[in-house]
Design a protein around this motif. Sequence first.
Motif, short mmCIF file in Angstrom:
data_model
loop_
_atom_site.label_atom_id
_atom_site.label_comp_id
_atom_site.label_asym_id
_atom_site.label_seq_id
_atom_site.Cartn_x
_atom_site.Cartn_y
_atom_site.Cartn_z
N LEU A 47 61.17 209.25 71.18
CA LEU A 47 60.66 210.23 72.33
C LEU A 47 59.59 209.36 73.12
O LEU A 47 59.29 209.52 74.18
N PHE A 48 58.57 208.95 72.19
CA PHE A 48 57.32 208.25 72.59
C PHE A 48 57.81 207.24 73.91
O PHE A 48 57.01 206.93 74.84
N PHE A 57 48.93 204.92 72.15
CA PHE A 57 48.07 205.05 70.78
C PHE A 57 48.46 206.18 70.18
O PHE A 57 48.24 206.20 68.73
N LYS A 65 51.96 207.07 60.28
CA LYS A 65 51.80 208.29 59.14
C LYS A 65 53.18 208.77 58.88
O LYS A 65 53.42 209.14 57.57
N ARG A 100 47.22 214.48 53.93
CA ARG A 100 46.52 214.33 55.24
C ARG A 100 47.49 213.98 56.21
O ARG A 100 47.44 214.42 57.41
N ARG A 104 48.94 216.00 59.54
CA ARG A 104 48.85 215.40 61.21
C ARG A 104 50.37 214.98 61.82
O ARG A 104 50.75 215.44 62.95
N MET A 111 53.86 219.89 68.02
CA MET A 111 53.56 219.57 69.42
C MET A 111 54.92 219.40 70.15
O MET A 111 54.98 219.93 71.33
N LEU A 115 56.05 222.07 73.07
CA LEU A 115 56.46 221.30 74.42
C LEU A 115 57.79 221.48 74.70
O LEU A 115 58.03 222.25 75.85
N LEU A 127 56.24 217.49 83.85
CA LEU A 127 56.37 217.12 82.32
C LEU A 127 54.87 217.39 81.90
O LEU A 127 54.43 218.13 80.75
N ALA A 131 53.36 219.81 78.59
CA ALA A 131 52.81 218.73 77.92
C ALA A 131 51.39 219.29 77.60
O ALA A 131 50.82 219.18 76.59
N ILE A 147 39.01 211.92 72.38
CA ILE A 147 40.40 211.80 72.44
C ILE A 147 41.11 212.84 73.36
O ILE A 147 41.83 212.44 74.05
C1 1PZ Z 1 55.25 214.85 76.86
C2 1PZ Z 1 54.09 214.71 75.70
C3 1PZ Z 1 52.99 214.47 75.75
C4 1PZ Z 1 52.49 213.75 74.61
C5 1PZ Z 1 50.81 213.93 74.34
C6 1PZ Z 1 50.72 213.55 73.03
C7 1PZ Z 1 49.43 213.68 72.82
C8 1PZ Z 1 49.08 213.47 71.37
C9 1PZ Z 1 47.83 212.48 71.55
C10 1PZ Z 1 47.31 212.34 70.09
C11 1PZ Z 1 46.17 211.12 70.29
C12 1PZ Z 1 46.19 210.73 68.87
C13 1PZ Z 1 45.00 209.85 68.64
C14 1PZ Z 1 44.83 209.49 67.09
C15 1PZ Z 1 44.31 210.72 66.62
C16 1PZ Z 1 43.80 210.84 65.28
O1 1PZ Z 1 42.39 210.56 65.13
C17 1PZ Z 1 44.41 211.98 64.41
C18 1PZ Z 1 43.65 212.25 63.02
O2 1PZ Z 1 44.09 211.08 62.19
P1 1PZ Z 1 43.46 210.78 60.94
O3 1PZ Z 1 42.03 210.84 61.09
O4 1PZ Z 1 44.01 211.74 59.75
O5 1PZ Z 1 44.21 209.14 60.45
N1 1PZ Z 1 45.75 211.88 64.50
C19 1PZ Z 1 46.53 213.07 64.85
O6 1PZ Z 1 45.96 214.04 65.24
C20 1PZ Z 1 48.04 212.93 64.70
C21 1PZ Z 1 48.69 212.42 66.45
C22 1PZ Z 1 50.06 212.44 66.35
C23 1PZ Z 1 50.39 212.42 67.80
C24 1PZ Z 1 52.00 212.84 67.68
C25 1PZ Z 1 52.35 213.67 69.17
C26 1PZ Z 1 53.65 214.02 69.13
C27 1PZ Z 1 54.23 214.23 70.62
C28 1PZ Z 1 55.54 213.59 70.85
C29 1PZ Z 1 55.97 214.04 72.33
C30 1PZ Z 1 57.05 213.55 72.70
#
Ligand code: 1PZ
Length: 206
Positions: A47-48, A57, A65, A100, A104, A111, A115, A127, A131, A147
């Motif tokens: 999806l990303f 990022f 993870k 951990r 995440r 999410m 969404l 979107l 989102a 962030i």
């Molecule tokens: C249309 C959808 C828009 C998508 C928006 C996605 C927003 C998520 C942005 C997250 C930024 C992640 C930056 C890194 C964060 C890390 O600091 C943390 C903690 O990690 P740790 O310290 O334990 O190693 N990581 C997270 O919070 C996990 C982020 C996963 C993002 C998955 C989003 C899934 C969305 C998919 C949409 C299709």
Amino acid sequence: SNGGEATDRPLFAIATAWKGLQAELGDGHAALTLRSFSSGCSLISPLFGCLGIAFKFAEKDYVAKVHDLCGAAKEYETLTAMIGQDIRNDTVRNGGSHTRNLLRVLRGVDMVRVLFEHILVTEGNSLKEPASKAYDQVFAPHHSWTIRKAVSAGMFMLPTKSQFLKKLHEEEDSARTHIEEFVKSATPVVEYVNNVFVTNELGTDW
Ligand code: 1PZ
């Protein structure tokens, strides 16, 4: 082939896999295997690629993870077994620990679930709107100011909903069916994993 479906119709592959996860859970008392959970999570990664470059990022973080959980699945049969080992080692909250990473990744799945729920009830072609709402609900409370600001800037670079569906090779109707199916199946699965954290007294607010 299944491999072809996973790449050509990511939403179909996701809906099918998560329906399977819900079935594996049965009435909620069965233990979910780490192998099927992590493979269901890995099907979400494509999806990303349909969101454009703004969330590279987030993709890297999520994919790394999930990869860690797929590796852990070779060692542990169930999520509960994996978490138990982190509890015994006192490594639950350590950076990079399986538990951990699981929390995440679970948030990432949630999410997508939230969404999709917003997409189902949002009129128009945005979107960004669903989102942003999903991010505010699921991730924002756990992310630093920096962030959150980067994510909200990225939201302006998202494609429209119709561009997103086109990249996923879906029509509005077929997409809706898969999205509804995923929401229906993912809800009890997310609740189950959440509950594994709660019953082990690990909390989910970290
Ligand atoms: C249309 C959808 C828009 C998508 C928006 C996605 C927003 C998520 C942005 C997250 C930024 C992640 C930056 C890194 C964060 C890390 O600091 C943390 C903690 O990690 P740790 O310290 O334990 O190693 N990581 C997270 O919070 C996990 C982020 C996963 C993002 C998955 C989003 C899934 C969305 C998919 C949409 C299709």
